[in-house]
Scaffold this motif. Structure first.
Motif, PDB file in Angstrom:
ATOM      1  N   LYS A  43      49.255  55.074  19.278  1.00  0.00           N
ATOM      2  CA  LYS A  43      48.953  54.014  18.320  1.00  0.00           C
ATOM      3  C   LYS A  43      47.525  53.518  18.512  1.00  0.00           C
ATOM      4  CE  LYS A  43      53.606  52.217  17.593  1.00  0.00           C
ATOM      5  NZ  LYS A  43      54.445  50.984  17.533  1.00  0.00           N
ATOM      6  N   GLU A  44      47.019  52.799  17.512  1.00  0.00           N
ATOM      7  CA  GLU A  44      45.683  52.222  17.612  1.00  0.00           C
ATOM      8  C   GLU A  44      45.689  51.037  18.583  1.00  0.00           C
ATOM      9  OE1 GLU A  44      43.847  53.194  13.170  1.00  0.00           O
ATOM     10  OE2 GLU A  44      44.074  51.140  13.861  1.00  0.00           O
ATOM     11  N   ARG A  45      44.509  50.806  19.174  1.00  0.00           N
ATOM     12  CA  ARG A  45      44.363  49.652  20.040  1.00  0.00           C
ATOM     13  C   ARG A  45      44.443  48.386  19.178  1.00  0.00           C
ATOM     14  NH1 ARG A  45      40.289  50.487  24.946  1.00  0.00           N
ATOM     15  NH2 ARG A  45      41.645  52.337  24.977  1.00  0.00           N
ATOM     16  N   GLU A  46      45.266  47.444  19.623  1.00  0.00           N
ATOM     17  CA  GLU A  46      45.615  46.277  18.814  1.00  0.00           C
ATOM     18  C   GLU A  46      45.039  45.003  19.429  1.00  0.00           C
ATOM     19  OE1 GLU A  46      49.882  44.277  17.422  1.00  0.00           O
ATOM     20  OE2 GLU A  46      49.710  45.249  19.372  1.00  0.00           O
ATOM     21  N   PHE A  47      44.439  44.162  18.602  1.00  0.00           N
ATOM     22  CA  PHE A  47      43.916  42.888  19.061  1.00  0.00           C
ATOM     23  C   PHE A  47      45.035  41.985  19.554  1.00  0.00           C
ATOM     24  CE2 PHE A  47      41.372  39.147  19.259  1.00  0.00           C
ATOM     25  CZ  PHE A  47      42.131  38.121  18.707  1.00  0.00           C
ATOM     26  N   VAL A  48      44.809  41.313  20.676  1.00  0.00           N
ATOM     27  CA  VAL A  48      45.764  40.353  21.219  1.00  0.00           C
ATOM     28  C   VAL A  48      45.176  38.943  21.183  1.00  0.00           C
ATOM     29  CG1 VAL A  48      47.043  39.632  23.272  1.00  0.00           C
ATOM     30  CG2 VAL A  48      46.849  42.069  22.713  1.00  0.00           C
ATOM     31  N   SER A  49      43.989  38.781  21.771  1.00  0.00           N
ATOM     32  CA  SER A  49      43.416  37.443  21.875  1.00  0.00           C
ATOM     33  C   SER A  49      41.937  37.539  22.194  1.00  0.00           C
ATOM     34  CB  SER A  49      44.137  36.659  22.978  1.00  0.00           C
ATOM     35  OG  SER A  49      43.643  35.331  23.063  1.00  0.00           O
ATOM     36  N   THR A  50      41.201  36.480  21.847  1.00  0.00           N
ATOM     37  CA  THR A  50      39.795  36.397  22.197  1.00  0.00           C
ATOM     38  C   THR A  50      39.443  34.954  22.555  1.00  0.00           C
ATOM     39  OG1 THR A  50      37.539  36.964  21.502  1.00  0.00           O
ATOM     40  CG2 THR A  50      38.992  36.034  19.830  1.00  0.00           C
ATOM     41  N   ILE A  51      38.425  34.807  23.372  1.00  0.00           N
ATOM     42  CA  ILE A  51      37.995  33.482  23.815  1.00  0.00           C
ATOM     43  C   ILE A  51      36.471  33.415  23.773  1.00  0.00           C
ATOM     44  CG2 ILE A  51      37.973  34.169  26.267  1.00  0.00           C
ATOM     45  CD1 ILE A  51      39.053  31.307  26.885  1.00  0.00           C
ATOM     46  N   SER A  52      35.955  32.274  23.354  1.00  0.00           N
ATOM     47  CA  SER A  52      34.511  32.099  23.261  1.00  0.00           C
ATOM     48  C   SER A  52      33.879  32.044  24.643  1.00  0.00           C
ATOM     49  CB  SER A  52      34.199  30.816  22.488  1.00  0.00           C
ATOM     50  OG  SER A  52      34.718  29.688  23.185  1.00  0.00           O
ATOM     51  N   TRP A  53      32.562  32.105  24.699  1.00  0.00           N
ATOM     52  CA  TRP A  53      31.854  32.138  25.970  1.00  0.00           C
ATOM     53  C   TRP A  53      32.138  30.905  26.814  1.00  0.00           C
ATOM     54  CZ3 TRP A  53      28.482  28.201  27.025  1.00  0.00           C
ATOM     55  CH2 TRP A  53      28.047  27.434  25.931  1.00  0.00           C
ATOM     56  N   SER A  54      32.331  29.770  26.144  1.00  0.00           N
ATOM     57  CA  SER A  54      32.558  28.511  26.862  1.00  0.00           C
ATOM     58  C   SER A  54      34.033  28.280  27.178  1.00  0.00           C
ATOM     59  CB  SER A  54      32.051  27.348  26.029  1.00  0.00           C
ATOM     60  OG  SER A  54      32.837  27.211  24.862  1.00  0.00           O
ATOM     61  N   GLY A  55      34.890  29.032  26.509  1.00  0.00           N
ATOM     62  CA  GLY A  55      36.325  28.789  26.646  1.00  0.00           C
ATOM     63  C   GLY A  55      36.847  27.755  25.672  1.00  0.00           C
TER      64      GLY A  55
END
Length: 124
Positions: A43-55
């Protein structure tokens, strides 16, 4: 050189919890947004979560919203993914990734460096 090393994966029963860590080196960690993806075989790699540089800002895939929490400690050059109420469908290889500057947030192509991946297996 840029290195991202995941840890904390393993085998857990449905309803249980795991915390993934990603130790970063070779770049100014606090200057970059980071993310987590997952991928099942074939399967394709699936996005889970992201966080900004500062949090200060975090975003989640609908499938994990309310169950997973992303965080980071810039003093330790480490990001985390706390996974609660795990389901068998969360079974995947999980990848830590560095987001490109001035990019989007949810696509595989928005990230330029990746960890080696770590297995998470949830049994029913």
């Amino acid at each position: 050189q840029v290195q991202l090393v995941e840890s904390g994966g393993g085998l857990v029963q449905a309803g249980g919890s795991l915390r993934l860590s990603c130790a970063a080196s070779g770049f100014s960690f606090s200057s970059y947004a980071m993310g987590w993806f997952r991928q099942a075989p074939g399967k394709e790699r699936e996005f889970v979560s992201t966080i900004s540089w500062s949090g200060g800002n975090a975003y989640y895939a609908d499938s994990v919203k309310g169950r997973f929490t992303i965080s980071r400690d810039n003093a330790k050059n480490t990001q985390y993914l706390q996974m609660n109420s795990l389901k068998p469908e969360d079974t995947d290889v999980y990848y830590c990734a560095r987001r490109k500057v001035y990019s989007g947030s949810y696509s595989y192509n928005d990230y330029d460096y990746w960890g080696q991946g770590i297995q998470v297996t949830v049994t029913s």
